[in-house]
Design an enzyme around this catalytic site. Structure first.
Site, PDB file in Angstrom:
ATOM      1  N   LEU A 197       0.825  -1.215   0.000  1.00 51.54           N
ATOM      2  CA  LEU A 197       0.000   0.000   0.000  1.00 51.54           C
ATOM      3  C   LEU A 197       0.857   1.262   0.000  1.00 51.54           C
ATOM      4  CD1 LEU A 197      -2.857  -1.119   2.463  1.00 51.54           C
ATOM      5  CD2 LEU A 197      -2.809  -1.292  -0.033  1.00 51.54           C
ATOM      6  N   GLU A 205       6.976   0.070  -8.646  1.00 55.43           N
ATOM      7  CA  GLU A 205       6.887   1.524  -8.808  1.00 55.43           C
ATOM      8  C   GLU A 205       6.652   1.698 -10.297  1.00 55.43           C
ATOM      9  OE1 GLU A 205       6.795   3.958  -6.731  1.00 55.43           O
ATOM     10  OE2 GLU A 205       7.259   2.864  -4.899  1.00 55.43           O
ATOM     11  N   THR A 215       6.250  -4.166 -19.142  1.00 53.94           N
ATOM     12  CA  THR A 215       5.797  -3.034 -19.956  1.00 53.94           C
ATOM     13  C   THR A 215       6.473  -3.021 -21.322  1.00 53.94           C
ATOM     14  OG1 THR A 215       5.985  -0.635 -20.101  1.00 53.94           O
ATOM     15  CG2 THR A 215       7.566  -1.707 -18.689  1.00 53.94           C
ATOM     16  N   ASP A 216       5.814  -2.389 -22.295  1.00 49.69           N
ATOM     17  CA  ASP A 216       6.446  -2.229 -23.609  1.00 49.69           C
ATOM     18  C   ASP A 216       7.612  -1.230 -23.559  1.00 49.69           C
ATOM     19  OD1 ASP A 216       4.997   0.136 -23.301  1.00 49.69           O
ATOM     20  OD2 ASP A 216       4.008   0.035 -25.258  1.00 49.69           O
ATOM     21  N   GLU A 217       7.714  -0.466 -22.453  1.00 43.42           N
ATOM     22  CA  GLU A 217       8.747   0.569 -22.383  1.00 43.42           C
ATOM     23  C   GLU A 217      10.160  -0.019 -22.357  1.00 43.42           C
ATOM     24  OE1 GLU A 217       7.735   3.845 -19.782  1.00 43.42           O
ATOM     25  OE2 GLU A 217       5.608   3.448 -20.026  1.00 43.42           O
ATOM     26  N   TYR A 262      12.631   4.011 -14.806  1.00 44.72           N
ATOM     27  CA  TYR A 262      11.501   3.058 -14.691  1.00 44.72           C
ATOM     28  C   TYR A 262      11.684   1.894 -15.660  1.00 44.72           C
ATOM     29  CZ  TYR A 262       6.910   1.012 -15.726  1.00 44.72           C
ATOM     30  OH  TYR A 262       5.887   0.121 -15.982  1.00 44.72           O
ATOM     31  N   LYS A 278      12.406  -2.174 -15.011  1.00 42.90           N
ATOM     32  CA  LYS A 278      11.519  -3.248 -15.486  1.00 42.90           C
ATOM     33  C   LYS A 278      12.288  -4.204 -16.412  1.00 42.90           C
ATOM     34  CE  LYS A 278       7.649  -3.755 -14.823  1.00 42.90           C
ATOM     35  NZ  LYS A 278       6.881  -4.421 -13.732  1.00 42.90           N
ATOM     36  N   ASN A 294       0.407   1.171 -22.813  1.00 44.94           N
ATOM     37  CA  ASN A 294      -0.222   2.042 -21.808  1.00 44.94           C
ATOM     38  C   ASN A 294      -1.672   1.625 -21.535  1.00 44.94           C
ATOM     39  OD1 ASN A 294       2.040   3.677 -22.887  1.00 44.94           O
ATOM     40  ND2 ASN A 294       1.236   5.205 -21.491  1.00 44.94           N
ATOM     41  N   PRO A 347      -1.549  19.862 -18.394  1.00 43.51           N
ATOM     42  CA  PRO A 347      -0.131  20.010 -18.766  1.00 43.51           C
ATOM     43  C   PRO A 347       0.294  18.998 -19.836  1.00 43.51           C
ATOM     44  CG  PRO A 347      -0.334  18.876 -16.658  1.00 43.51           C
ATOM     45  CD  PRO A 347      -1.722  19.101 -17.143  1.00 43.51           C
ATOM     46  N   ARG A 386       1.456   7.087 -27.872  1.00 45.23           N
ATOM     47  CA  ARG A 386       1.285   5.918 -27.004  1.00 45.23           C
ATOM     48  C   ARG A 386       0.167   5.049 -27.578  1.00 45.23           C
ATOM     49  NH1 ARG A 386       5.448   7.714 -25.743  1.00 45.23           N
ATOM     50  NH2 ARG A 386       6.260   8.286 -23.689  1.00 45.23           N
ATOM     51  N   ASP A 443       9.189  19.737 -21.488  1.00 42.60           N
ATOM     52  CA  ASP A 443       9.141  18.311 -21.818  1.00 42.60           C
ATOM     53  C   ASP A 443       9.739  17.450 -20.690  1.00 42.60           C
ATOM     54  OD1 ASP A 443       8.513  16.146 -23.337  1.00 42.60           O
ATOM     55  OD2 ASP A 443       9.791  16.669 -25.041  1.00 42.60           O
ATOM     56  N   ARG A 444       9.322  16.196 -20.640  1.00 43.94           N
ATOM     57  CA  ARG A 444       9.916  15.202 -19.737  1.00 43.94           C
ATOM     58  C   ARG A 444      11.344  14.922 -20.206  1.00 43.94           C
ATOM     59  NH1 ARG A 444       6.716   9.620 -19.592  1.00 43.94           N
ATOM     60  NH2 ARG A 444       5.577  10.570 -17.878  1.00 43.94           N
TER      61      ARG A 444
HETATM   62  P1  NAD Z   1       0.286   1.081  -9.729  1.00 39.57           P
HETATM   63  O1  NAD Z   1       1.387   2.029  -9.409  1.00 39.57           O
HETATM   64  O2  NAD Z   1      -1.108   1.584  -9.878  1.00 39.57           O
HETATM   65  O3  NAD Z   1       0.230  -0.071  -8.616  1.00 39.57           O
HETATM   66  C1  NAD Z   1       1.363  -0.686  -8.102  1.00 39.57           C
HETATM   67  C2  NAD Z   1       0.966  -1.444  -6.841  1.00 39.57           C
HETATM   68  O4  NAD Z   1       2.139  -2.079  -6.310  1.00 39.57           O
HETATM   69  C3  NAD Z   1       0.414  -0.552  -5.716  1.00 39.57           C
HETATM   70  O5  NAD Z   1      -0.746  -1.117  -5.167  1.00 39.57           O
HETATM   71  C4  NAD Z   1       1.543  -0.501  -4.714  1.00 39.57           C
HETATM   72  O6  NAD Z   1       1.099  -0.319  -3.372  1.00 39.57           O
HETATM   73  C5  NAD Z   1       2.211  -1.854  -4.918  1.00 39.57           C
HETATM   74  N1  NAD Z   1       3.619  -1.842  -4.504  1.00 39.57           N
HETATM   75  C6  NAD Z   1       4.566  -0.924  -4.849  1.00 39.57           C
HETATM   76  N2  NAD Z   1       5.732  -1.209  -4.235  1.00 39.57           N
HETATM   77  C7  NAD Z   1       5.514  -2.342  -3.500  1.00 39.57           C
HETATM   78  C8  NAD Z   1       6.337  -3.126  -2.647  1.00 39.57           C
HETATM   79  N3  NAD Z   1       7.616  -2.791  -2.410  1.00 39.57           N
HETATM   80  N4  NAD Z   1       5.802  -4.226  -2.067  1.00 39.57           N
HETATM   81  C9  NAD Z   1       4.505  -4.558  -2.281  1.00 39.57           C
HETATM   82  N5  NAD Z   1       3.681  -3.841  -3.057  1.00 39.57           N
HETATM   83  C10 NAD Z   1       4.175  -2.743  -3.672  1.00 39.57           C
HETATM   84  O7  NAD Z   1       0.779   0.315 -11.029  1.00 39.57           O
HETATM   85  P2  NAD Z   1      -0.044  -0.248 -12.276  1.00 39.57           P
HETATM   86  O8  NAD Z   1      -0.191   0.825 -13.271  1.00 39.57           O
HETATM   87  O9  NAD Z   1      -1.233  -0.963 -11.789  1.00 39.57           O
HETATM   88  O10 NAD Z   1       1.016  -1.295 -12.847  1.00 39.57           O
HETATM   89  C11 NAD Z   1       1.048  -2.642 -12.358  1.00 39.57           C
HETATM   90  C12 NAD Z   1       2.125  -3.404 -13.101  1.00 39.57           C
HETATM   91  O11 NAD Z   1       1.872  -3.376 -14.515  1.00 39.57           O
HETATM   92  C13 NAD Z   1       3.532  -2.822 -12.917  1.00 39.57           C
HETATM   93  O12 NAD Z   1       4.432  -3.909 -12.810  1.00 39.57           O
HETATM   94  C14 NAD Z   1       3.776  -2.029 -14.195  1.00 39.57           C
HETATM   95  O13 NAD Z   1       5.150  -1.983 -14.493  1.00 39.57           O
HETATM   96  C15 NAD Z   1       3.007  -2.861 -15.204  1.00 39.57           C
HETATM   97  N6  NAD Z   1       2.493  -2.129 -16.372  1.00 39.57           N
HETATM   98  C16 NAD Z   1       1.748  -0.977 -16.202  1.00 39.57           C
HETATM   99  C17 NAD Z   1       1.237  -0.324 -17.328  1.00 39.57           C
HETATM  100  C18 NAD Z   1       0.387   0.917 -17.193  1.00 39.57           C
HETATM  101  O14 NAD Z   1       0.023   1.531 -18.205  1.00 39.57           O
HETATM  102  N7  NAD Z   1      -0.012   1.333 -16.006  1.00 39.57           N
HETATM  103  C19 NAD Z   1       1.487  -0.822 -18.606  1.00 39.57           C
HETATM  104  C20 NAD Z   1       2.250  -2.006 -18.740  1.00 39.57           C
HETATM  105  C21 NAD Z   1       2.732  -2.646 -17.604  1.00 39.57           C
HETATM  106  P1  TYD Z   2       2.072   8.530 -18.624  1.00 40.83           P
HETATM  107  O1  TYD Z   2       0.609   8.413 -18.383  1.00 40.83           O
HETATM  108  O2  TYD Z   2       2.950   9.055 -17.535  1.00 40.83           O
HETATM  109  O3  TYD Z   2       2.584   7.115 -19.152  1.00 40.83           O
HETATM  110  P2  TYD Z   2       4.051   6.706 -19.783  1.00 40.83           P
HETATM  111  O4  TYD Z   2       5.018   7.774 -19.533  1.00 40.83           O
HETATM  112  O5  TYD Z   2       4.355   5.456 -19.027  1.00 40.83           O
HETATM  113  O6  TYD Z   2       3.783   6.480 -21.247  1.00 40.83           O
HETATM  114  O7  TYD Z   2       2.288   9.474 -19.883  1.00 40.83           O
HETATM  115  C1  TYD Z   2       1.670   9.211 -21.133  1.00 40.83           C
HETATM  116  C2  TYD Z   2       2.165  10.251 -22.119  1.00 40.83           C
HETATM  117  O8  TYD Z   2       1.677  11.543 -21.724  1.00 40.83           O
HETATM  118  C3  TYD Z   2       3.671  10.394 -22.154  1.00 40.83           C
HETATM  119  O9  TYD Z   2       4.087  10.671 -23.493  1.00 40.83           O
HETATM  120  C4  TYD Z   2       3.959  11.582 -21.252  1.00 40.83           C
HETATM  121  C5  TYD Z   2       2.743  12.461 -21.467  1.00 40.83           C
HETATM  122  N1  TYD Z   2       2.318  13.281 -20.297  1.00 40.83           N
HETATM  123  C6  TYD Z   2       2.056  14.644 -20.490  1.00 40.83           C
HETATM  124  O10 TYD Z   2       2.155  15.191 -21.595  1.00 40.83           O
HETATM  125  N2  TYD Z   2       1.661  15.377 -19.385  1.00 40.83           N
HETATM  126  C7  TYD Z   2       1.536  14.826 -18.151  1.00 40.83           C
HETATM  127  O11 TYD Z   2       1.198  15.552 -17.182  1.00 40.83           O
HETATM  128  C8  TYD Z   2       1.799  13.418 -17.990  1.00 40.83           C
HETATM  129  C9  TYD Z   2       1.681  12.765 -16.650  1.00 40.83           C
HETATM  130  C10 TYD Z   2       2.181  12.684 -19.100  1.00 40.83           C
END
Ligand code: NAD
Ligand code: TYD
Length: 350
Positions: free
Chosen positions: A36, A85, A131-133, A156, A160, A185, A211, A220, A286-287
């Site tokens: 959590l 994370e 992730t695809d990243e 990140y 991964k 994503n 933003p 994406r 930009d990021r």
């Molecule tokens: P999220 O950040 O919403 O959730 C992550 C969860 O992991 C949280 O509930 C957090 O409390 C838990 N957590 C974090 N550190 C922990 C620790 N040390 N011990 C136990 N629990 C811990 O993430 P999400 O977006 O649901 O992503 C879940 C998984 O899917 C990740 O592995 C991420 O890399 C992968 N993923 C996410 C996306 C996306 O678009 N969100 C896309 C592809 C893959």
């Molecule tokens: P994000 O949702 O952070 O996913 P990821 O970086 O894992 O792809 O971002 C999606 C896209 O949006 C990415 O190109 C970064 C951009 N972005 C913004 O332009 N503004 C924002 O405030 C955020 C969070 C992301």
């Protein structure tokens, strides 16, 4: 009874995966292990928390001894590992947190599983969610396939990628049964409002600037979270040991086009004049190292396992906006305290 450990089940994707398995597989016992962090929220699982085939365990995957103890105690026979994370911007300001959870945490789980399964690997499975990243950044053409060379570019994605390599190493070195999936994503209900879509929904609702990093030209490939959960279900049950599966939405958008689409939906749902929400669009700094384009070829998963996304983006984004607008309490609870501090640090200087 199958004893399935799902890590990170209180987070965005994890909560949808836990719900699917608890509801669809009454003969499995689902253990949701989550520490959590700011991103974990048990509110996400209110509807299933009292089911008899569900147990929540509050624990940190970076705690090596505790992971071994829990495997010893519960004798899990499969793992779906989502705990991580997950936000690129946070990885830029605090890489070490990503190394600890995403790399060390994964190795702790691998070691605990290996030790617990040492006499009998058959029938066991360690399913790692990635992730695809990890594949890096594409130009205008091409798609990531399962054989694309890894080229991660953010803390990140590097963490991964490292965890993916370690999972494969345990397959080759110790014969651990594993599968990995790399997904594009996700969007949908319960996503923490630090990611682009929920952050923009909240800002539009509250008449705050949206933003957009750089010129908004980054691309994406967006997948509805429930379709990711259904792909995970397929791969868990039908995936081949040692294989990797890419999961994508066949749904590429530049950030700026996506935000314009979102603004249209928000105008309609909030009863605003057409074009009103788009006035909030603000281009910001930009990021760092911002990957230009991600796009996934999921033909292996589609052809071999027969999976496909269930809905189009136009439908998914309406469902998502409806969810956020009718669950304001969920967002309001999150967007106080620490979130405000994060928001200031992340966006004030941009
Ligand atoms: P999220 O950040 O919403 O959730 C992550 C969860 O992991 C949280 O509930 C957090 O409390 C838990 N957590 C974090 N550190 C922990 C620790 N040390 N011990 C136990 N629990 C811990 O993430 P999400 O977006 O649901 O992503 C879940 C998984 O899917 C990740 O592995 C991420 O890399 C992968 N993923 C996410 C996306 C996306 O678009 N969100 C896309 C592809 C893959
Ligand atoms: P994000 O949702 O952070 O996913 P990821 O970086 O894992 O792809 O971002 C999606 C896209 O949006 C990415 O190109 C970064 C951009 N972005 C913004 O332009 N503004 C924002 O405030 C955020 C969070 C992301």
């Amino acid at each position: 009874m199958k004893k399935l450990l799902i890590t990170g089940g209180a987070g965005f994707i994890g909560s949808h995966v836990v719900r699917l398995f608890v509801n669809n597989y009454p003969d499995y016992h689902i253990y949701n292990l989550d520490v959590l962090t700011y991103a974990g929220n048990l509110e996400n699982l209110k509807d299933i928390e009292n089911k008899s085939n569900y147990t929540f365990i509050k624990a940190d995957i970076t705690d090596e001894a505790l992971m071994s103890e829990l495997f010893e105690k519960h004798q899990f026979d499969s793992v779906i590992h989502l705990a991580a994370e997950s936000h690129v911007d946070r990885s830029i300001s605090d890489p070490l947190a990503f190394i600890k959870t995403n790399i060390l945490g994964t190795v702790n789980l691998l070691n605990a599983a290996r030790n617990s399964w040492k006499n009998q690997m058959e029938g066991k499975l360690f399913y790692h969610i990635s992730t695809d990243e990890v594949y890096g950044s594409l130009g205008a053409e091409g798609l990531f396939t399962e054989t694309t060379a890894y080229d991660p570019r953010s803390p990140y994605s590097s963490s991964k990628a490292s965890s993916d390599h370690l999972v494969r190493a345990y397959f080759h070195t110790y014969g651990m049964p594993v599968v990995i999936s790399n997904c594009s994503n996700n969007y949908g209900p319960n996503q923490f409002p630090e990611k682009l879509i929920p952050l923009s929904i909240n800002n539009i609702k509250n008449n705050k600037p949206i933003p957009i990093y750089g010129k908004g030209e980054n691309v994406r490939d967006w997948l509805y979270v429930i379709d990711h959960a259904s792909a995970i279900d397929k791969i868990f049950h039908e995936g081949t040991n040692g294989e990797t599966y890419n999961i994508g939405g066949i749904n590429e958008w530049t950030n700026i086009d996506l935000i314009h689409k979102l603004c249209e939906v928000m105008d309609e749902q909030l009863g605003r004049e057409k074009g009103e929400s788009a006035k909030l669009i603000t281009f910001v700094k930009d990021r760092a190292g911002h990957d230009m384009r991600y796009a996934i070829d999921s033909s292996k998963l589609m052809n071999e396992l027969g999976w496909k996304p269930s809905l189009q983006f136009e439908e998914g984004i309406v469902k998502t906006v409806e969810w956020y607008l009718s669950n304001s309490d969920w967002s309001d609870n999150i967007m106080s305290g620490d979130y405000e501090k994060y928001y200031e640090q992340q966006y004030e200087k941009r």
